[in-house]
Motif scaffolding. Structure first.
Motif, short mmCIF file in Angstrom:
data_model
loop_
_atom_site.label_atom_id
_atom_site.label_comp_id
_atom_site.label_asym_id
_atom_site.label_seq_id
_atom_site.Cartn_x
_atom_site.Cartn_y
_atom_site.Cartn_z
N LEU A 1 0.72 -15.69 -10.95
CA LEU A 1 -0.74 -15.76 -10.91
C LEU A 1 -1.36 -14.51 -10.31
CD1 LEU A 1 -3.21 -17.61 -11.39
CD2 LEU A 1 -2.94 -18.42 -9.04
N VAL A 2 -0.90 -14.12 -9.13
CA VAL A 2 -1.54 -13.02 -8.39
C VAL A 2 -1.14 -11.66 -8.95
CG1 VAL A 2 -1.81 -11.95 -6.12
CG2 VAL A 2 -1.68 -14.44 -6.31
N SER A 3 0.13 -11.51 -9.29
CA SER A 3 0.61 -10.19 -9.71
C SER A 3 0.53 -9.97 -11.21
CB SER A 3 2.07 -10.01 -9.25
OG SER A 3 2.16 -10.06 -7.84
N LYS A 4 0.98 -10.94 -11.99
CA LYS A 4 1.03 -10.73 -13.44
C LYS A 4 -0.32 -10.94 -14.11
CE LYS A 4 3.64 -11.90 -17.58
NZ LYS A 4 4.76 -12.68 -18.16
N LEU A 5 -1.03 -12.01 -13.74
CA LEU A 5 -2.31 -12.30 -14.39
C LEU A 5 -3.46 -11.52 -13.76
CD1 LEU A 5 -2.13 -16.15 -15.06
CD2 LEU A 5 -1.61 -14.25 -16.60
N TRP A 6 -3.54 -11.53 -12.44
CA TRP A 6 -4.67 -10.89 -11.77
C TRP A 6 -4.41 -9.44 -11.40
CZ3 TRP A 6 -5.74 -15.47 -7.88
CH2 TRP A 6 -6.22 -16.56 -8.61
N HIS A 7 -3.17 -9.01 -11.37
CA HIS A 7 -2.79 -7.62 -11.06
C HIS A 7 -3.36 -7.15 -9.71
CE1 HIS A 7 -1.25 -7.20 -15.15
NE2 HIS A 7 -2.40 -7.71 -15.60
N LEU A 8 -3.33 -8.02 -8.73
CA LEU A 8 -3.87 -7.67 -7.41
C LEU A 8 -2.86 -6.91 -6.56
CD1 LEU A 8 -5.78 -10.97 -6.54
CD2 LEU A 8 -6.69 -8.85 -7.49
N VAL A 9 -1.60 -7.32 -6.61
CA VAL A 9 -0.54 -6.67 -5.83
C VAL A 9 0.70 -6.55 -6.72
CG1 VAL A 9 -1.36 -7.49 -3.59
CG2 VAL A 9 0.20 -8.91 -4.92
N PRO A 10 1.63 -5.65 -6.37
CA PRO A 10 2.87 -5.55 -7.15
C PRO A 10 3.69 -6.83 -7.08
CG PRO A 10 2.54 -3.61 -5.76
CD PRO A 10 1.54 -4.62 -5.33
N ILE A 11 4.45 -7.07 -8.13
CA ILE A 11 5.32 -8.26 -8.15
C ILE A 11 6.43 -8.13 -7.13
CG2 ILE A 11 6.97 -9.56 -9.54
CD1 ILE A 11 5.26 -9.12 -11.94
N SER A 12 7.04 -6.97 -7.05
CA SER A 12 8.14 -6.77 -6.12
C SER A 12 8.23 -5.29 -5.77
CB SER A 12 9.47 -7.25 -6.72
OG SER A 12 9.81 -6.49 -7.87
N GLY A 13 9.06 -4.99 -4.78
CA GLY A 13 9.25 -3.61 -4.35
C GLY A 13 8.92 -3.45 -2.88
N TYR A 14 9.07 -2.23 -2.41
CA TYR A 14 8.80 -1.95 -1.00
C TYR A 14 8.60 -0.45 -0.83
CZ TYR A 14 9.06 -2.37 4.07
OH TYR A 14 8.75 -2.34 5.41
N ASP A 15 7.84 -0.09 0.17
CA ASP A 15 7.57 1.31 0.47
C ASP A 15 7.49 1.48 1.97
OD1 ASP A 15 7.15 3.97 0.14
OD2 ASP A 15 5.34 3.78 -1.09
N GLU A 16 7.60 2.69 2.43
CA GLU A 16 7.58 2.95 3.87
C GLU A 16 6.16 3.12 4.37
OE1 GLU A 16 10.19 2.81 5.73
OE2 GLU A 16 11.63 2.58 4.10
N GLY A 17 5.99 2.92 5.67
CA GLY A 17 4.71 3.15 6.31
C GLY A 17 3.65 2.14 5.90
N LEU A 18 2.40 2.59 5.91
CA LEU A 18 1.29 1.71 5.58
C LEU A 18 1.29 1.29 4.12
CD1 LEU A 18 -1.58 3.48 7.58
CD2 LEU A 18 -0.22 1.47 8.26
N ASP A 19 1.98 2.05 3.28
CA ASP A 19 2.04 1.69 1.86
C ASP A 19 2.81 0.40 1.63
OD1 ASP A 19 0.61 3.95 1.16
OD2 ASP A 19 2.41 5.19 0.90
N ALA A 20 3.55 -0.03 2.63
CA ALA A 20 4.31 -1.28 2.49
C ALA A 20 3.40 -2.49 2.51
CB ALA A 20 5.35 -1.38 3.60
N ALA A 21 2.17 -2.34 2.98
CA ALA A 21 1.27 -3.49 3.12
C ALA A 21 1.00 -4.16 1.77
CB ALA A 21 -0.05 -3.04 3.76
N LYS A 22 0.82 -3.35 0.72
CA LYS A 22 0.50 -3.94 -0.58
C LYS A 22 1.67 -4.75 -1.14
CE LYS A 22 1.77 0.33 -3.03
NZ LYS A 22 1.28 1.41 -3.91
N PHE A 23 2.89 -4.42 -0.71
CA PHE A 23 4.06 -5.19 -1.14
C PHE A 23 4.30 -6.42 -0.28
CE2 PHE A 23 4.93 -0.80 -2.50
CZ PHE A 23 5.22 -1.00 -3.84
N LEU A 24 3.74 -6.45 0.92
CA LEU A 24 3.99 -7.53 1.86
C LEU A 24 2.92 -8.61 1.85
CD1 LEU A 24 5.23 -5.47 4.95
CD2 LEU A 24 6.62 -6.88 3.43
N VAL A 25 1.74 -8.30 1.29
CA VAL A 25 0.64 -9.26 1.33
C VAL A 25 1.03 -10.57 0.66
CG1 VAL A 25 -1.68 -9.76 0.48
CG2 VAL A 25 -1.17 -7.53 1.50
N LEU A 26 1.53 -10.50 -0.54
CA LEU A 26 1.86 -11.72 -1.29
C LEU A 26 2.99 -12.52 -0.64
CD1 LEU A 26 1.32 -13.52 -3.69
CD2 LEU A 26 2.84 -12.08 -5.07
N PRO A 27 4.14 -11.90 -0.28
CA PRO A 27 5.19 -12.71 0.37
C PRO A 27 4.76 -13.29 1.70
CG PRO A 27 5.77 -10.37 0.36
CD PRO A 27 4.61 -10.53 -0.56
#
Length: 216
Positions: free
Chosen positions: A60-86
């Motif tokens: 719903l959130v990632s595939k249909l609404w494209h709000l956050v990435p489905i999966s993955g991870y990044d360092e620093g503050l960029d990790a926030a967009k990957f952590l919001v959904l989980p």
């Protein structure tokens, strides 16, 4: 360890605050339609598998609404967009069991003699609830909370695997699939040590919230 903590700590802290606040609300309006509806909601959410929340949230959130990435991870503050959904899914999936458990604690405390005495003295219901009931319910709350803290270091096996977060949980899953028993034994040993530390911290925390335990 750090990706695991980045996921587990927000889920733990925010989830604890949300569950206790919701449980206090149900206890305050006990035996009303709001209380009954809240209990039904908690039981319904307890009956749903965590995998449903994960897969449904990704779709719903990632595939249909494209709000956050489905999966993955990044360092620093960029990790926030990957952590919001989980993080949100972790809070929602624990909401049913946590809210119902804390509500049971608060309702049980509200039937004791000291609560009736406080009401007889003319104290407001909110004062009784927050100053007396919440304080006296801290021991069973700490029993469940402090023991969970060591598991934060080990991460969430399911969430990290589905969301591609390179934490200790997904590391353990990869080790099991690769039959790397040295890593599996190490993770089991670390988990056992942290669990024992959690039990010790639980006993210590009892003395902080209940002077009777310290006196005895």
């Amino acid at each position: 360890m750090w990706p695991s903590l980045a996921l587990a700590i927000p889920v733990f802290l925010v989830g604890l605050a949300v569950n206790i606040t919701f449980a206090l609300l149900l206890a305050f309006f006990r035996a009303t339609y709001l209380d009954y509806s809240g209990v039904v909601l908690c039981v319904a959410m307890m009956s749903v598998s965590t995998l449903f929340y994960i897969i449904g949230g990704q779709y719903l959130v990632s595939k249909l609404w494209h709000l956050v990435p489905i999966s993955g991870y990044d360092e620093g503050l960029d990790a926030a967009k990957f952590l919001v959904l989980p993080v949100v899914i972790g809070i929602v999936s624990s909401f049913g069991a946590g809210g119902r458990f804390y509500r049971t604690l608060f309702v049980e405390e509200m039937g004791k003699d000291y609560v009736r005495t406080a009401r007889a003295k003319g104290l407001a219901e909110t004062t009784v609830l927050f100053r007396h009931v919440l304080k006296n319910a801290m021991i069973p709350i700490l029993t469940g909370v402090v023991v969970v803290i060591p598991t934060l270091f080990l991460g969430s096996l399911i969430a990290e695997s589905f969301f591609g977060i390179p934490g200790l949980g997904s590391y353990t899953i990869d080790a099991i699939q690769a039959q790397d028993f040295a890593v599996v034994r190490a993770m089991v040993f670390i988990g056992s040590v942290l669990y024992i530390i959690g039990l010790v911290l639980t006993d210590i925390s009892y003395t902080l919230v209940d002077p009777r335990v310290r006196f005895e």
